[in-house]
Write a protein that holds these residues in place. Structure first.
Motif, PDB file in Angstrom:
ATOM      1  N   GLN A  67      70.744 -12.587 -33.328  1.00  0.00           N
ATOM      2  CA  GLN A  67      70.164 -11.553 -32.477  1.00  0.00           C
ATOM      3  C   GLN A  67      69.361 -12.168 -31.347  1.00  0.00           C
ATOM      4  OE1 GLN A  67      67.885  -8.752 -34.718  1.00  0.00           O
ATOM      5  NE2 GLN A  67      67.411  -7.470 -32.969  1.00  0.00           N
ATOM      6  N   ASP A  68      68.597 -13.224 -31.658  1.00  0.00           N
ATOM      7  CA  ASP A  68      67.848 -13.914 -30.612  1.00  0.00           C
ATOM      8  C   ASP A  68      68.785 -14.628 -29.641  1.00  0.00           C
ATOM      9  OD1 ASP A  68      65.542 -13.047 -31.771  1.00  0.00           O
ATOM     10  OD2 ASP A  68      65.225 -14.881 -32.927  1.00  0.00           O
ATOM     11  N   ALA A  69      69.886 -15.193 -30.172  1.00  0.00           N
ATOM     12  CA  ALA A  69      70.837 -15.882 -29.296  1.00  0.00           C
ATOM     13  C   ALA A  69      71.485 -14.919 -28.311  1.00  0.00           C
ATOM     14  CB  ALA A  69      71.906 -16.577 -30.143  1.00  0.00           C
ATOM     15  N   ALA A  70      71.655 -13.655 -28.717  1.00  0.00           N
ATOM     16  CA  ALA A  70      72.240 -12.658 -27.823  1.00  0.00           C
ATOM     17  C   ALA A  70      71.213 -12.077 -26.863  1.00  0.00           C
ATOM     18  CB  ALA A  70      72.874 -11.545 -28.643  1.00  0.00           C
ATOM     19  N   GLY A  71      69.950 -12.440 -27.036  1.00  0.00           N
ATOM     20  CA  GLY A  71      68.913 -11.947 -26.136  1.00  0.00           C
ATOM     21  C   GLY A  71      68.585 -10.487 -26.338  1.00  0.00           C
ATOM     22  N   VAL A  72      68.718  -9.997 -27.572  1.00  0.00           N
ATOM     23  CA  VAL A  72      68.481  -8.586 -27.856  1.00  0.00           C
ATOM     24  C   VAL A  72      67.002  -8.377 -28.176  1.00  0.00           C
ATOM     25  CG1 VAL A  72      69.037  -6.658 -29.395  1.00  0.00           C
ATOM     26  CG2 VAL A  72      70.805  -8.285 -28.713  1.00  0.00           C
ATOM     27  N   CYS A  73      66.421  -7.362 -27.573  1.00  0.00           N
ATOM     28  CA  CYS A  73      65.038  -6.985 -27.861  1.00  0.00           C
ATOM     29  C   CYS A  73      65.059  -5.846 -28.869  1.00  0.00           C
ATOM     30  CB  CYS A  73      64.326  -6.545 -26.575  1.00  0.00           C
ATOM     31  SG  CYS A  73      62.596  -6.101 -26.810  1.00  0.00           S
ATOM     32  N   THR A  74      64.478  -6.056 -30.012  1.00  0.00           N
ATOM     33  CA  THR A  74      64.511  -5.050 -31.074  1.00  0.00           C
ATOM     34  C   THR A  74      63.625  -3.860 -30.719  1.00  0.00           C
ATOM     35  OG1 THR A  74      62.654  -6.060 -32.239  1.00  0.00           O
ATOM     36  CG2 THR A  74      64.868  -6.844 -32.786  1.00  0.00           C
ATOM     37  N   TRP A  75      63.826  -2.770 -31.456  1.00  0.00           N
ATOM     38  CA  TRP A  75      63.030  -1.561 -31.233  1.00  0.00           C
ATOM     39  C   TRP A  75      61.550  -1.843 -31.466  1.00  0.00           C
ATOM     40  CZ3 TRP A  75      59.561   1.216 -34.056  1.00  0.00           C
ATOM     41  CH2 TRP A  75      59.219   2.481 -33.574  1.00  0.00           C
ATOM     42  N   THR A  76      61.230  -2.683 -32.465  1.00  0.00           N
ATOM     43  CA  THR A  76      59.831  -2.984 -32.765  1.00  0.00           C
ATOM     44  C   THR A  76      59.154  -3.659 -31.588  1.00  0.00           C
ATOM     45  OG1 THR A  76      60.357  -3.224 -35.112  1.00  0.00           O
ATOM     46  CG2 THR A  76      58.281  -4.169 -34.358  1.00  0.00           C
ATOM     47  N   LEU A  77      59.836  -4.635 -30.985  1.00  0.00           N
ATOM     48  CA  LEU A  77      59.243  -5.323 -29.838  1.00  0.00           C
ATOM     49  C   LEU A  77      59.100  -4.385 -28.652  1.00  0.00           C
ATOM     50  CD1 LEU A  77      61.156  -8.736 -30.046  1.00  0.00           C
ATOM     51  CD2 LEU A  77      58.867  -8.188 -30.876  1.00  0.00           C
ATOM     52  N   ARG A  78      60.095  -3.532 -28.447  1.00  0.00           N
ATOM     53  CA  ARG A  78      59.989  -2.570 -27.343  1.00  0.00           C
ATOM     54  C   ARG A  78      58.837  -1.594 -27.566  1.00  0.00           C
ATOM     55  NH1 ARG A  78      65.660  -2.225 -27.951  1.00  0.00           N
ATOM     56  NH2 ARG A  78      65.424  -0.168 -28.922  1.00  0.00           N
ATOM     57  N   ARG A  79      58.686  -1.135 -28.808  1.00  0.00           N
ATOM     58  CA  ARG A  79      57.617  -0.190 -29.108  1.00  0.00           C
ATOM     59  C   ARG A  79      56.247  -0.836 -28.927  1.00  0.00           C
ATOM     60  NH1 ARG A  79      55.607   4.458 -28.332  1.00  0.00           N
ATOM     61  NH2 ARG A  79      54.120   5.119 -29.951  1.00  0.00           N
ATOM     62  N   ARG A  80      56.108  -2.078 -29.340  1.00  0.00           N
ATOM     63  CA  ARG A  80      54.826  -2.770 -29.141  1.00  0.00           C
ATOM     64  C   ARG A  80      54.504  -2.907 -27.663  1.00  0.00           C
ATOM     65  NH1 ARG A  80      55.376  -7.732 -33.541  1.00  0.00           N
ATOM     66  NH2 ARG A  80      55.123  -6.450 -35.430  1.00  0.00           N
ATOM     67  N   GLN A 129      50.630   1.670 -22.661  1.00  0.00           N
ATOM     68  CA  GLN A 129      49.878   2.917 -22.735  1.00  0.00           C
ATOM     69  C   GLN A 129      48.382   2.669 -22.857  1.00  0.00           C
ATOM     70  OE1 GLN A 129      51.606   5.007 -26.024  1.00  0.00           O
ATOM     71  NE2 GLN A 129      53.572   5.368 -24.989  1.00  0.00           N
ATOM     72  N   ARG A 130      48.016   1.677 -23.680  1.00  0.00           N
ATOM     73  CA  ARG A 130      46.590   1.355 -23.817  1.00  0.00           C
ATOM     74  C   ARG A 130      46.013   0.816 -22.519  1.00  0.00           C
ATOM     75  NH1 ARG A 130      46.741  -1.722 -29.706  1.00  0.00           N
ATOM     76  NH2 ARG A 130      46.966   0.158 -30.991  1.00  0.00           N
ATOM     77  N   ALA A 131      46.797  -0.011 -21.825  1.00  0.00           N
ATOM     78  CA  ALA A 131      46.324  -0.541 -20.541  1.00  0.00           C
ATOM     79  C   ALA A 131      46.147   0.580 -19.533  1.00  0.00           C
ATOM     80  CB  ALA A 131      47.310  -1.583 -20.024  1.00  0.00           C
ATOM     81  N   GLY A 171      42.993   2.265 -20.234  1.00  0.00           N
ATOM     82  CA  GLY A 171      41.831   1.398 -20.122  1.00  0.00           C
ATOM     83  C   GLY A 171      41.180   1.084 -21.435  1.00  0.00           C
ATOM     84  N   THR A 172      41.921   1.193 -22.558  1.00  0.00           N
ATOM     85  CA  THR A 172      41.388   0.900 -23.892  1.00  0.00           C
ATOM     86  C   THR A 172      42.226  -0.179 -24.553  1.00  0.00           C
ATOM     87  OG1 THR A 172      42.761   2.582 -24.944  1.00  0.00           O
ATOM     88  CG2 THR A 172      40.605   3.276 -24.136  1.00  0.00           C
ATOM     89  N   THR A 173      41.662  -0.767 -25.587  1.00  0.00           N
ATOM     90  CA  THR A 173      42.368  -1.795 -26.347  1.00  0.00           C
ATOM     91  C   THR A 173      42.848  -1.289 -27.694  1.00  0.00           C
ATOM     92  OG1 THR A 173      40.290  -2.588 -27.312  1.00  0.00           O
ATOM     93  CG2 THR A 173      41.013  -3.610 -25.258  1.00  0.00           C
ATOM     94  N   GLY A 174      42.530  -0.036 -28.024  1.00  0.00           N
ATOM     95  CA  GLY A 174      42.948   0.513 -29.300  1.00  0.00           C
ATOM     96  C   GLY A 174      42.036   0.166 -30.456  1.00  0.00           C
ATOM     97  N   THR A 175      40.852  -0.440 -30.190  1.00  0.00           N
ATOM     98  CA  THR A 175      39.927  -0.826 -31.242  1.00  0.00           C
ATOM     99  C   THR A 175      38.911   0.285 -31.480  1.00  0.00           C
ATOM    100  OG1 THR A 175      40.149  -3.140 -30.632  1.00  0.00           O
ATOM    101  CG2 THR A 175      38.255  -2.555 -31.982  1.00  0.00           C
TER     102      THR A 175
END
Length: 255
Positions: free
Chosen positions: A90-103, A109-111, A114-118
């Protein structure tokens, strides 16, 4: 400042090409996939034998057979749309998983807000009573430090091991409820003293855990450290038969 050879992110690791072991492993697998070493490895007889044994052991769980679009390996999976047999492919194909996209979306959204989510919280420590301000999480919102957290968890674990846990016990709520008076000798508790001072504040289980008592607010009372130690796992009735035990210690008399 150096740049990672895999993800191109800056890092400060001395004499290192990569910013983390994860990038190092991903770069290694990418190179193996590019020059055919990964494909040759998966075609070895011993690897194929292990794979066949794995398929037989998991035949009831993985029912869909798919072919990896990167290395060409055939494997059993639960998803009908799976394309990659491993994370390396998956990394060799350069695929970005849903988890990475969601993060990445959450960080954006936090930026924008103007918050850090803490989340922060304040209050009195359940163990030492000190006022504190700290980041709020599932368990650390009760304690002012790791030491107090470990001690508080130790009391809870001790009670749970005795199969007596009912609820969390706030030590200072017990002290305030009992007006900082020892229920064993009816003497005043020194609020500034700390264990092992004889008049330091402790909580005592009226019915000891060793004899079937429960760990709850209803079964704990405030007591001097020395009185608590002398009582041990005896009941109040058993202690009253020996009034000399507490009187001889210079702490107070049993009433």
């Amino acid at each position: 400042m150096k740049t990672c050879a895999h993800c191109a992110q800056p890092h400060t690791r001395a004499r290192a090409k990569y910013c983390s072991p994860l990038c190092k492993a991903r770069a290694y697998n990418k190179a193996r996939s590019a020059d055919g070493r990964l494909r040759d490895y998966t075609r070895r007889p011993e690897v194929q034998a292990r794979f066949e044994a794995w398929k037989q052991a998991n035949a009831g769980r993985y029912k869909v057979e798919r072919t990896c679009v990167v290395c060409g390996t055939t494997w059993m999976t639960k998803g009908k749309n799976a394309k990659y047999c491993t994370r390396a492919c998956q990394d060799a194909a350069g695929v970005c998983t849903w988890t990475l996209r969601r993060r990445a979306e959450v960080r954006a959204q936090r930026a924008a807000r103007g918050t850090t989510g803490t989340t922060w919280t304040s209050g009195a420590c359940w163990h030492c009573g000190a006022q504190f301000v700290a980041r709020k999480s599932k368990d650390t919102a009760k304690w002012c430090s790791r030491q107090c957290m470990y001690l508080g968890r130790w009391y809870r674990r001790r009670a749970m091991l005795q199969a007596a846990y009912v609820e969390d016990v706030n030590r200072f709520a017990v002290f305030d409820r009992d007006d900082w008076n020892c229920y064993l000798c009816d003497g005043a508790i020194d609020q500034d003293a700390v264990v092992p001072h004889p008049q330091a504040a402790t909580i005592d289980h009226v019915v000891a855990l060793a004899v079937g008592g429960e760990h709850s607010m209803a079964n704990v009372r405030a007591a001097h450290f020395l009185c608590n130690a002398i009582k041990g796992d005896r009941t109040i009735k058993g202690l009253l038969t020996r009034p000399d035990l507490l009187a001889n210690q210079g702490v107070g008399g049993v009433s």
